[in-house]
Write a protein that holds these residues in place. Structure first.
Motif, short mmCIF file in Angstrom:
data_model
loop_
_atom_site.label_atom_id
_atom_site.label_comp_id
_atom_site.label_asym_id
_atom_site.label_seq_id
_atom_site.Cartn_x
_atom_site.Cartn_y
_atom_site.Cartn_z
N GLN A 199 5.16 -1.28 8.28
CA GLN A 199 5.60 0.13 7.86
C GLN A 199 5.14 0.52 6.63
O GLN A 199 4.89 1.51 6.36
CB GLN A 199 7.02 0.15 8.17
N ALA A 200 5.23 -0.58 5.49
CA ALA A 200 4.62 -0.32 4.25
C ALA A 200 3.24 -0.26 4.06
O ALA A 200 2.65 -0.17 3.06
CB ALA A 200 5.29 -1.18 3.31
N GLY A 201 2.27 -0.45 5.22
CA GLY A 201 0.86 -0.37 5.13
C GLY A 201 0.26 -1.69 4.89
O GLY A 201 -0.82 -1.93 4.36
N ASN A 242 -1.01 -5.15 -0.76
CA ASN A 242 -2.34 -4.44 -1.32
C ASN A 242 -3.25 -5.84 -1.67
O ASN A 242 -2.93 -6.78 -2.47
CB ASN A 242 -1.86 -3.68 -2.64
N ASN A 285 0.85 -1.15 -0.10
CA ASN A 285 -0.12 -0.16 -0.12
C ASN A 285 0.88 1.26 0.06
O ASN A 285 0.36 2.44 -0.52
CB ASN A 285 -0.90 0.08 1.31
N LYS A 286 2.09 1.09 0.40
CA LYS A 286 2.89 2.38 0.75
C LYS A 286 4.24 1.92 0.69
O LYS A 286 5.16 1.58 1.67
CB LYS A 286 2.63 2.94 1.96
N ILE A 302 8.10 1.75 0.84
CA ILE A 302 8.79 2.94 1.73
C ILE A 302 10.13 2.09 2.07
O ILE A 302 10.52 1.10 1.62
CB ILE A 302 8.00 2.80 3.13
#
Length: 400
Positions: free
Chosen positions: A316-318, A321, A295-296, A298
């Protein structure tokens, strides 16, 4: 022979559809940086990326990437409980070996250039005048040496009646015996006392993520690793406590305080030596990269202890997905600049796999890549081809 109308609309439309069919047939390997793998025999070679003997079994159940012809085969290791246990054992053994290399009995302080000695010859107060007036603590600066006899740049000490003595590298008790022997030519059984007045010859240097970096004098009390950090004001908020670099004798040794303490090795037993340099690395320098279907995307930062697991990086990267990611295709790429890259694979379709991700420790500059699903890659290629298809169809209609 039948004539083919190559300029007719039907032929152009058929050519366009044939091109679309040809391009979409390759979409399984083209988009999304997908790592297509094929099974290979278990590798148990002598390659040892971490330098430990126990590493031989880490490459078990390896796979290789089918890439371009110019790309060398890269083994892919499945992440399981046995692999995590072996890697943890190897890392712990490395830290214990480094600690044993750096530990040892602390050395007695040896006098060096710039040190100031306080020398008293009892019953002969006239000799005390040779050192000049005593400084008052209120007027002296921190950089000024205390009153006494300074060891010159050649390592020599000049003392009344005794002359010039070479004292560099000697202990205070050895200097005391040499002075007593030299003064015995002029005095009857001279009673001499020698002690350190100011330690200025030897220093250690602490740099990096500490509150007060600088040079710190080594005195007659052995300086441990903890004491050096304490003198520098302790760790800062950005310090990585798992990555301390100790430079000694032209060689660098990386220390992991977190692992040392966890395995019963006290850093207070590791003593620094003169001219050692200790650098505390920032957590920002030991980040890992998370990319792909997350999702993010990073650059993930370790905790203050320096530890970051695969689960930490994904969090940390959400997280992945859910709409586009293929949970079965999670990869960790390690050591791309060392000449012997490693690739680890985790099938994350089962929630149990997250237990493995929670315990799989990442290393600085690792790359975590989550691949996309086949349908997502097909849709992306199709979205690139649609303008070409529409243009061809429009041209065919106009020509008709």
């Amino acid at each position: 022979m039948l004539a083919v109308n190559r300029s007719g609309p039907a032929f152009r439309l058929g050519a366009i559809l044939a091109a679309v069919t040809l391009l979409t047939s390759a979409c399984a390997v083209a988009p999304g940086m997908r790592m297509e793998t094929s099974r290979m025999q278990k590798s148990r070679g002598n390659a040892n990326p971490t330098g430990a003997a126990d590493q031989a079994g880490v490459a078990a159940e390896a796979e290789k990437v089918d890439a371009t012809p110019g790309t060398p085969d890269i083994e892919i290791t499945e992440v399981d409980a046995n692999l995590i246990s072996r890697l943890a054992r190897i890392d712990a053994q490395q830290q214990v070996e480094i600690a044993q290399l750096l530990s040892g009995a602390p050395q007695t302080y040896a006098v060096g250039v710039g040190d100031v000695l306080q020398i008293v010859v009892w019953d002969h107060p006239e000799i005390a005048a040779a050192i000049g007036p005593t400084q008052s603590q209120s007027s002296s600066r921190s950089s000024d040496p205390l009153a006494g006899f300074v060891v010159d740049q050649n390592g020599n000490l000049t003392f009344p009646y005794a002359g010039t003595l070479h004292v560099e590298g000697l202990r205070t008790d050895e200097i005391q015996r040499r002075l007593s022997a030299a003064l015995a030519k002029y005095f009857v059984k001279p009673q001499v006392t020698v002690r350190m007045a100011s330690f200025r010859a030897h220093q250690v240097y602490v740099d990096g993520e500490v509150h007060n970096a600088g040079a710190f004098a080594v005195n007659d009390v052995p300086m441990s690793l903890y004491e050096a950090i304490a003198r520098a004001g302790g760790f800062s908020e950005t310090a990585d406590q798992s990555d301390l670099v100790l430079v000694r004798g032209g060689q660098s040794h990386r220390l992991n305080l977190t692992q040392l303490v966890a395995h019963g090795v006290s850093p207070s037993r590791l003593y620094l030596k003169a001219d050692d340099m200790l650098r505390v690395v920032s957590r920002d320098e030991n980040d890992v990269y998370v990319m792909g279907e997350v999702n993010k995307p990073i650059s993930a930062i370790p905790r203050r202890t320096g530890r970051i697991t695969l689960a930490d990086a994904l969090a940390q990267a959400g997280s992945v997905n859910a709409s586009t990611a293929d949970a079965a295709q999670m990869f960790v790429i390690r050591g791309s600049l060392s000449g012997s890259p490693q690739v680890f694979h985790l099938d994350g379709r089962s929630p149990v796999a997250m237990l493995l991700a929670k315990d799989f420790d990442l290393r600085p500059k690792d790359v975590v890549y989550v691949d996309g699903s086949g349908l997502v890659r097909f849709n992306r290629v199709l979205s690139l081809l649609m303008p070409l298809i529409n243009t061809g169809l429009t041209a065919g209609v106009i020509a008709k």
